[in-house]
Design an enzyme around this catalytic site. Structure first.
Site, short mmCIF file in Angstrom:
data_model
loop_
_atom_site.label_atom_id
_atom_site.label_comp_id
_atom_site.label_asym_id
_atom_site.label_seq_id
_atom_site.Cartn_x
_atom_site.Cartn_y
_atom_site.Cartn_z
N LYS A 90 -51.13 -34.44 -13.30
CA LYS A 90 -51.27 -35.50 -14.34
C LYS A 90 -52.77 -35.31 -15.47
O LYS A 90 -53.63 -34.71 -14.80
CB LYS A 90 -52.03 -36.84 -13.29
CG LYS A 90 -51.58 -38.05 -14.58
CD LYS A 90 -50.25 -38.49 -15.23
CE LYS A 90 -50.56 -39.83 -16.27
NZ LYS A 90 -50.72 -38.97 -17.77
N GLN A 111 -60.04 -33.71 -13.59
CA GLN A 111 -59.00 -34.18 -13.70
C GLN A 111 -58.59 -34.29 -11.93
O GLN A 111 -58.02 -35.70 -11.59
CB GLN A 111 -58.24 -33.89 -14.47
CG GLN A 111 -56.51 -34.82 -14.90
CD GLN A 111 -57.08 -36.10 -15.63
OE1 GLN A 111 -57.98 -35.59 -17.25
NE2 GLN A 111 -57.59 -36.76 -15.66
N LYS A 114 -60.63 -37.08 -10.76
CA LYS A 114 -60.14 -38.55 -11.16
C LYS A 114 -59.82 -38.88 -10.76
O LYS A 114 -59.96 -39.68 -10.09
CB LYS A 114 -60.69 -38.09 -12.64
CG LYS A 114 -60.26 -38.90 -13.40
CD LYS A 114 -60.71 -39.08 -15.08
CE LYS A 114 -61.04 -37.47 -15.80
NZ LYS A 114 -61.31 -38.38 -17.19
N LYS A 126 -54.47 -30.32 -16.85
CA LYS A 126 -54.49 -30.47 -18.25
C LYS A 126 -54.02 -29.58 -19.29
O LYS A 126 -53.58 -28.58 -18.97
CB LYS A 126 -56.21 -30.17 -18.40
CG LYS A 126 -56.45 -30.84 -20.19
CD LYS A 126 -56.71 -32.79 -19.18
CE LYS A 126 -57.73 -32.96 -20.04
NZ LYS A 126 -57.98 -35.02 -20.04
N GLY A 165 -52.78 -37.92 -23.18
CA GLY A 165 -53.47 -37.80 -24.92
C GLY A 165 -54.69 -37.14 -24.74
O GLY A 165 -55.29 -37.36 -22.97
N ASP A 166 -55.76 -36.68 -25.64
CA ASP A 166 -57.08 -36.29 -25.17
C ASP A 166 -57.49 -36.18 -26.47
O ASP A 166 -56.75 -36.17 -27.86
CB ASP A 166 -56.98 -34.64 -24.38
CG ASP A 166 -58.93 -35.31 -23.80
OD1 ASP A 166 -59.09 -35.43 -22.75
OD2 ASP A 166 -59.65 -33.64 -24.49
N THR A 210 -59.78 -46.30 -21.64
CA THR A 210 -60.85 -45.43 -20.86
C THR A 210 -61.93 -46.22 -21.20
O THR A 210 -63.01 -46.32 -20.48
CB THR A 210 -60.71 -44.09 -21.92
OG1 THR A 210 -59.43 -43.45 -21.35
CG2 THR A 210 -61.32 -43.37 -21.45
N ASN A 241 -60.70 -42.29 -29.71
CA ASN A 241 -60.24 -43.47 -28.96
C ASN A 241 -61.00 -44.08 -27.70
O ASN A 241 -60.93 -45.31 -27.94
CB ASN A 241 -58.62 -42.42 -28.08
CG ASN A 241 -58.36 -43.77 -27.38
OD1 ASN A 241 -58.38 -43.20 -26.16
ND2 ASN A 241 -57.11 -44.89 -27.70
N SER A 377 -52.67 -44.88 -17.24
CA SER A 377 -51.41 -44.27 -17.26
C SER A 377 -50.82 -44.56 -16.34
O SER A 377 -49.58 -44.20 -16.64
CB SER A 377 -51.74 -42.54 -16.81
OG SER A 377 -52.30 -42.19 -18.83
P1 NDP Z 1 -60.98 -38.71 -30.36
O1 NDP Z 1 -59.93 -37.33 -30.37
O2 NDP Z 1 -60.02 -40.18 -30.40
O3 NDP Z 1 -62.01 -38.49 -30.35
C1 NDP Z 1 -63.10 -37.94 -30.41
C2 NDP Z 1 -64.55 -38.01 -30.47
O4 NDP Z 1 -65.02 -36.97 -30.84
C3 NDP Z 1 -63.54 -38.11 -32.34
O5 NDP Z 1 -64.81 -38.89 -33.62
C4 NDP Z 1 -64.11 -36.64 -33.11
O6 NDP Z 1 -64.92 -36.72 -34.10
C5 NDP Z 1 -65.91 -36.64 -31.49
N1 NDP Z 1 -65.66 -35.23 -30.40
C6 NDP Z 1 -64.65 -34.60 -30.82
N2 NDP Z 1 -65.16 -33.41 -30.69
C7 NDP Z 1 -66.36 -32.80 -30.96
C8 NDP Z 1 -67.15 -32.03 -31.19
N3 NDP Z 1 -66.61 -30.72 -30.58
N4 NDP Z 1 -68.06 -32.13 -31.87
C9 NDP Z 1 -68.84 -33.67 -31.95
N5 NDP Z 1 -68.08 -34.52 -31.97
C10 NDP Z 1 -66.59 -34.31 -31.50
O7 NDP Z 1 -60.73 -37.89 -28.31
P2 NDP Z 1 -60.73 -39.27 -27.89
O8 NDP Z 1 -62.02 -40.40 -28.00
O9 NDP Z 1 -59.37 -39.35 -26.53
O10 NDP Z 1 -61.44 -37.82 -26.15
C11 NDP Z 1 -62.98 -38.37 -25.93
C12 NDP Z 1 -63.85 -37.12 -24.71
O11 NDP Z 1 -63.30 -38.81 -23.53
C13 NDP Z 1 -63.08 -36.48 -25.06
O12 NDP Z 1 -64.50 -35.87 -23.43
C14 NDP Z 1 -61.82 -36.73 -24.08
O13 NDP Z 1 -61.53 -35.51 -22.90
C15 NDP Z 1 -62.28 -37.79 -23.23
N6 NDP Z 1 -61.44 -38.72 -22.44
C16 NDP Z 1 -60.67 -39.73 -23.22
C17 NDP Z 1 -59.58 -40.27 -22.88
C18 NDP Z 1 -58.27 -40.71 -23.21
O14 NDP Z 1 -57.90 -40.94 -22.41
N7 NDP Z 1 -58.21 -39.96 -24.63
C19 NDP Z 1 -59.84 -40.32 -21.58
C20 NDP Z 1 -60.98 -39.80 -20.06
C21 NDP Z 1 -61.48 -38.69 -21.24
P3 NDP Z 1 -63.97 -36.83 -34.96
O15 NDP Z 1 -63.76 -37.56 -35.73
O16 NDP Z 1 -64.79 -35.90 -36.33
O17 NDP Z 1 -63.26 -35.43 -34.89
O1 2IT Z 2 -59.73 -36.41 -19.22
C1 2IT Z 2 -58.81 -38.07 -19.13
O2 2IT Z 2 -58.39 -38.46 -18.08
C2 2IT Z 2 -57.30 -38.22 -20.38
N1 2IT Z 2 -57.40 -37.42 -21.31
C3 2IT Z 2 -56.46 -39.35 -19.70
C4 2IT Z 2 -55.19 -38.26 -18.64
C5 2IT Z 2 -53.81 -39.07 -19.07
O3 2IT Z 2 -53.77 -38.57 -18.17
O4 2IT Z 2 -53.85 -40.33 -19.11
#
Ligand code: NDP
Ligand code: 2IT
Length: 445
Positions: A90, A111, A114, A126, A165-166, A210, A241, A377
Site C-alpha cells: 500500500k 511507507q 508508517k 510506492k 495519490g502523492d 493527511t 493536498n 485509505s
Molecule cells: P501535491 O502535488 O498536492 O502538492 C505538492 C506541493 O509541494 C505543491 O505546492 C508543490 O508546488 C510543492 N512541491 C512539490 N515538489 C516540490 C519541489 N521539488 N520543490 C518545492 N516544492 C515542491 O502533493 P501532496 O500535497 O500530496 O504531497 C506533499 C508531500 O506530502 C509529499 O512529500 C508527499 O509524499 C507527502 N504525503 C502525501 C500524502 C497524501 O495523501 N497526498 C500522504 C502522506 C505524505 P507546485 O504547486 O508548484 O507544484
Molecule cells: O505518503 C503517503 O502516505 C501517501 N502518499 C498516501 C498513501 C496511501 O496509500 O494513501
C-alpha cells in the site's frame, strides 16, 4: 552493535549505488534500532533488517503516450513493492520530473514503517513516474494515466497492491487510473486504488486526511508538553493536498497560518492565509501562488522563497523531501519555534532534525505525523469491501482516534527506550518491531 549497523549501511550503499534518498531514509531508521536488536536478538537472527531493506519486488516500465500535438512521449514508470508482511502492499504514486528509482525506494521504505504505525493491515509500497503534469491538458494527463495503468494493472489488486495519490497525483489522476483498471479487468474492484471520488467508491475525509492528521498529531505532541495549538502562529510549506488541509485544520483548532509556498514562490500573509482563495488558485485554477498575492491585499512574496525565515511558533513542512535544511532550522530556533511537524515525507534533512531536537523543539517525524492519509485509505478500503459509506463526522472521528493512538504509541516507545519525547526513535522502534515480528512469524519468505 554500532559496527554491525555501519556494516549494514555500507553494504546497502554498495548494492544500491546512487540512490541517496534511499540511503538517507535507511540511515535514519538504522540509527534508532540498535537498542531494539540488543533487546530482541531473535529478530536479528532472522535477518529481519536485511530483509526489510530489500524490496520484495521492483517494477520499472516504459510509459509511452501521445501529446496534444501528436508527438510521442516516453516516461519511466515505477512500482516498488517493499513489504507485505502486515497486509497488501500500500502506498501512493508520485508524478514529478524528479522521480527516480531511488526516490520511489525511499518512499516505499518509509511507507512500510508508517503503515505499520497505523495499526491497520497494510504492507508498504510506492510508485510513480518522471512525468510532469504541470501545463499538461486534461486529455494529455488522461492518456498518460491510461498508458501507465496499462502496465501497472497486472501487478495490483485489492489483495495484492493498492496504490493511491502523492505529489502530482490527486483525484483527477486517480479517476483516470481507476477507469483504465476497470476497463482492462472488467471488474469494479474499488478497493484496488484509494483517493477515489465520493460518488465512485471513495471515502469522506480521504482528501483532507493527511493534512488534518498532521495537525492532530501536532496538537497531541504539544499537549504532551503542556502546550496548546490554539493561538499559535504557523508556517506550512507547499500548497498542495497535504498543505491546504493542514492549514484548514490548524485554523479550525485556533492556530493562524501566516505563510505557505509552492515550488517557485513563498508567501507571507500576516492576517492569516485566506483558504478559500488558496483553494481557488491552487486546486481549481492550478495556478502559481503569485496569483494569490495579486488578489490578496496585505500578503507579499517572501524574497528568495525563504518560508522558514518567517517567525512562527510551529513550522510544518508539507511540500517535498529535504526542503528544510540546517540553516533554516537555525533561523527557526533563533525565532523561537516550539514545534516542527512533518506533513511531507522526509522534508527535514538529518542535520536540521538533529539541530531542532538538540534545541528542545518538539519534532514530529513524517512516518508518524503524516500517517493519517494512508490510515484513511485503509478506512476507504474497509468501506469498499463492505459496500458501505460512512459519514464525514464518523470518518473524521476514526482518523482522530488513529492519530492519537499513533502519538501515544510513539511517545510510550520513546520513553521505554530511554529518550522520552523523541518521536523519531519511538516511530522507528514501533514500526520496526511490528514489521519484523510479522516477518519472523511468516517464515523465511
Ligand atoms: P501535491 O502535488 O498536492 O502538492 C505538492 C506541493 O509541494 C505543491 O505546492 C508543490 O508546488 C510543492 N512541491 C512539490 N515538489 C516540490 C519541489 N521539488 N520543490 C518545492 N516544492 C515542491 O502533493 P501532496 O500535497 O500530496 O504531497 C506533499 C508531500 O506530502 C509529499 O512529500 C508527499 O509524499 C507527502 N504525503 C502525501 C500524502 C497524501 O495523501 N497526498 C500522504 C502522506 C505524505 P507546485 O504547486 O508548484 O507544484
Ligand atoms: O505518503 C503517503 O502516505 C501517501 N502518499 C498516501 C498513501 C496511501 O496509500 O494513501
Amino acid at each position: 552493535m554500532a559496527d554491525r549497523i555501519a556494516e549494514l549501511l555500507a553494504e546497502l550503499q554498495r548494492r544500491n549505488p546512487g540512490e541517496e534518498e534511499f540511503h538517507q531514509s535507511v540511515t535514519e531508521v538504522l540509527a534508532s534500532i540498535g537498542p531494539v536488536l540488543s533487546r530482541h536478538p531473535e529478530l536479528d537472527r532472522h535477518r529481519t533488517i536485511e530483509r526489510i531493506c530489500e524490496p520484495e519486488r521492483q517494477i520499472i516500465f516504459r510509459v509511452p503516450w501521445t501529446d496534444d500535438h501528436g508527438e510521442i512521449r516516453i516516461n519511466r514508470g515505477f512500482r516498488v513493492e517493499f513489504n507485505s508482511a502486515l497486509g497488501p502492499f500500500k502506498g501512493g504514486l508520485r508524478f514529478h520530473p524528479s522521480v527516480t528509482l531511488g526516490t520511489v525506494k525511499f518512499l516505499g521504505f518509509e511507507q512500510t514503517f508508517k503503515n505499520a504505525l497505523t495499526g491497520m493491515p497494510l504492507g508498504g509500497a510506492k510508485g510513480g513516474a518522471d512525468f510532469d503534469p504541470k501545463g499538461r491538458s486534461d486529455g494529455e494527463v488522461m492518456r498518460f494515466c491510461q498508458s501507465f495503468m496499462t502496465e501497472l494493472y497486472r501487478h495490483i489488486g485489492e489483495y495484492t497492491d493498492v496504490p493511491a495519490g502523492d505529489i502530482g497525483v490527486g483525484q483527477r489522476e486517480i479517476g483516470y487510473l481507476f477507469g483504465q483498471y476497470k476497463r482492462i479487468t472488467n471488474r469494479y474492484e474499488a478497493g484496488t486504488i484509494t483517493g477515489k471520488g465520493i460518488e465512485w467508491g471513495g471515502a469522506h475525509v480521504r482528501t483532507e486526511a493527511t493534512g488534518y492528521g498532521t495537525v492532530i498529531f501536532a496538537r497531541e505532541m504539544l499537549n504532551a508538553r503542556g502546550q496548546d495549538i490554539e493561538g499559535m502562529s504557523c508556517s506550512v510549506s507547499g500548497s498542495g493536498n497535504v498543505a491546504i488541509f493542514a492549514i484548514e485544520k490548524a485554523h479550525q483548532l485556533g492556530a493562524k497560518v501566516i505563510a505557505c509556498s509552492d515550488s517557485t514562490t513563498a508567501v507571507h500573509d500576516p492576517a492569516g492565509i485566506d483558504l478559500d482563495l488558496l483553494k481557488q488558485v491552487k486546486l481549481v485554477e492550478r495556478a502559481r501562488l503569485t496569483e494569490y498575492v495579486d488578489r490578496r491585499a496585505g500578503s507579499e512574496v517572501i524574497p528568495d522563497g525563504g518560508i522558514w525565515s518567517v517567525p512562527v511558533d510551529m513550522a510544518m513542512p508539507c511540500a517535498t523531501q529535504n526542503e528544510l535544511h540546517e540553516a533554516d532550522a537555525k533561523v527557526l530556533v533563533a525565532n523561537g519555534v516550539k514545534a516542527v511537524v512533518e506533513g511531507a515525507n522526509m522534508p527535514t534533512t538529518p542535520d536540521a532534525t538533529a539541530l531542532l531536537t538538540d534545541s528542545g523543539v518538539a519534532f514530529g517525524p513524517a512516518k508518524a505525523a503524516n500517517a493519517g492519509g494512508v490510515a484513511t485509505s485503509a478506512l476507504e478500503m474497509q468501506q469498499d469491501a463492505s459496500r458501505d459509506s460512512w459519514s464525514f463526522g464518523y470518518t473524521e472521528q476514526r482518523l482522530t482516534e488513529i492519530m492519537k493512538s499513533i502519538h501515544r504509541t510513539c511517545f510510550d516507545a520513546a520513553a521505554e527506550y530511554g529518550d522520552p519525547g523523541n518521536y523519531v526513535l519511538g516511530a522507528n522502534v514501533v514500526g520496526f518491531l511490528r514489521v519484523s515480528r510479522a516477518m519472523v512469524a511468516l517464515g523465511v519468505i
